[in-house]
Scaffold this motif. Structure first.
Motif, PDB file in Angstrom:
ATOM      1  N   GLN A  23      98.119 -18.373  49.678  1.00 19.90           N
ATOM      2  CA  GLN A  23      96.975 -18.470  48.763  1.00 19.90           C
ATOM      3  C   GLN A  23      96.079 -17.238  48.875  1.00 19.90           C
ATOM      4  O   GLN A  23      95.565 -16.730  47.864  1.00 19.90           O
TER       5      GLN A  23
ATOM      6  N   GLU B 240      97.702 -14.308  47.157  1.00 21.06           N
ATOM      7  CA  GLU B 240      97.591 -14.440  45.701  1.00 21.06           C
ATOM      8  C   GLU B 240      96.179 -14.066  45.254  1.00 21.06           C
ATOM      9  O   GLU B 240      96.011 -13.372  44.234  1.00 21.06           O
TER      10      GLU B 240
ATOM     11  N   TYR C 221     100.937 -10.147  44.971  1.00 20.64           N
ATOM     12  CA  TYR C 221     101.807 -11.223  44.514  1.00 20.64           C
ATOM     13  C   TYR C 221     103.187 -11.203  45.160  1.00 20.64           C
ATOM     14  O   TYR C 221     103.788 -12.266  45.365  1.00 20.64           O
TER      15      TYR C 221
ATOM     16  N   GLU D 285     104.704 -14.353  47.156  1.00 21.38           N
ATOM     17  CA  GLU D 285     106.026 -14.894  46.872  1.00 21.38           C
ATOM     18  C   GLU D 285     106.861 -15.008  48.151  1.00 21.38           C
ATOM     19  O   GLU D 285     107.586 -15.995  48.348  1.00 21.38           O
TER      20      GLU D 285
ATOM     21  N   LEU E 297     105.783 -17.996  49.935  1.00 27.58           N
ATOM     22  CA  LEU E 297     106.252 -19.171  49.201  1.00 27.58           C
ATOM     23  C   LEU E 297     107.708 -19.454  49.547  1.00 27.58           C
ATOM     24  O   LEU E 297     108.094 -20.602  49.807  1.00 27.58           O
TER      25      LEU E 297
ATOM     26  N   GLU F  89     105.750 -26.753  43.145  1.00 23.63           N
ATOM     27  CA  GLU F  89     104.731 -25.798  43.591  1.00 23.63           C
ATOM     28  C   GLU F  89     105.169 -24.372  43.287  1.00 23.63           C
ATOM     29  O   GLU F  89     104.364 -23.532  42.866  1.00 23.63           O
TER      30      GLU F  89
ATOM     31  N   PHE G  12     103.395 -21.570  40.745  1.00 20.17           N
ATOM     32  CA  PHE G  12     103.033 -20.213  41.176  1.00 20.17           C
ATOM     33  C   PHE G  12     103.473 -19.193  40.127  1.00 20.17           C
ATOM     34  O   PHE G  12     102.681 -18.355  39.674  1.00 20.17           O
TER      35      PHE G  12
END
Length: 217
Positions: A150, A153, A158, A162, A165, A178, A182
């Motif tokens: 978070q 981001e 980004y 990622e 993530l 989720e 994103f």
């Protein structure tokens, strides 16, 4: 006025304590350094050391929030004291304790960036970067991976968001829904921001398509 005076006293006390703790650590007077950290918790912050170590970073933020306003100075003080304790524990060869202190320090600093905290004692973002570097190579808790994702981001990094993530997808702490959300958020951004963030539109579209092709959405 009273609140400002309290904050200024806290800043002065913690700044002085950090300097003294660093000096004690250099002289390898670890017991005295830990005692001083405990005094900051117990006397300066009026929080029992045990409570600081027992509560989660999220619970500490809740505890130090009054009428919806978080005490970011005290939270910074806790995060910095945990940073110092983590270094001392490492010197003592207590890796488990060092790891726990650094994990909480990192989480608190990231939460401070989300709160747009003033740099009362330090720059929370720089502290978070330094602590994340210290923890490189360690497996991080899923809740912390989420905070980092978070944070990246919010920073517009980004590609790194990622990466975190994907780590969470691999360990099972994130689901396809989720992940799709994103990529869908990123698709709302202009191309120049995506490129600057290391994740051009084509890669975002590919990521979303890959998630959808897994057949779980």
């Amino acid at each position: 006025m009273f609140q400002r005076d309290y904050m200024m006293r806290m800043i002065e006390q913690v700044t002085a304590a950090i300097g003294q703790v660093m000096g004690l650590r250099q002289r390898k007077e670890h017991i005295e350094a830990l005692k001083m950290i405990g005094d900051v918790f117990d006397r300066g912050l009026r929080l029992q050391s045990r409570l600081v170590h027992t509560l989660s970073d999220e619970d500490l933020v809740k505890l130090l929030t009054t009428n919806g306003v978080p005490d970011t100075v005290s939270l910074q003080a806790i995060a910095l004291m945990l940073r110092e304790e983590g270094g001392i524990r490492e010197d003592q060869g207590a890796e488990t304790e060092s790891y726990a202190c650094r994990i909480k320090s990192l989480a608190l600093h990231i939460r401070l960036t989300a709160l747009d905290a003033e740099e009362s004692l330090s720059d929370p973002a720089k502290e978070a970067e330094a602590m994340l570097d210290k923890l490189r190579g360690y497996e991080l808790p899923p809740s912390l991976k989420l905070l980092i994702a978070q944070w990246r981001e919010r920073q517009g990094r980004y590609d790194e968001a990622e990466n975190w993530l994907h780590e969470r997808l691999e360990d099972g702490s994130a689901g396809a829904g989720e992940a799709a959300a994103f990529y869908e958020r990123l698709l709302q951004l202009p191309d120049d921001r995506l490129v600057a963030g290391g994740l051009p539109r084509a890669e975002v579209e590919h990521g979303l398509a890959d998630i959808r092709e897994q057949g779980v959405l």
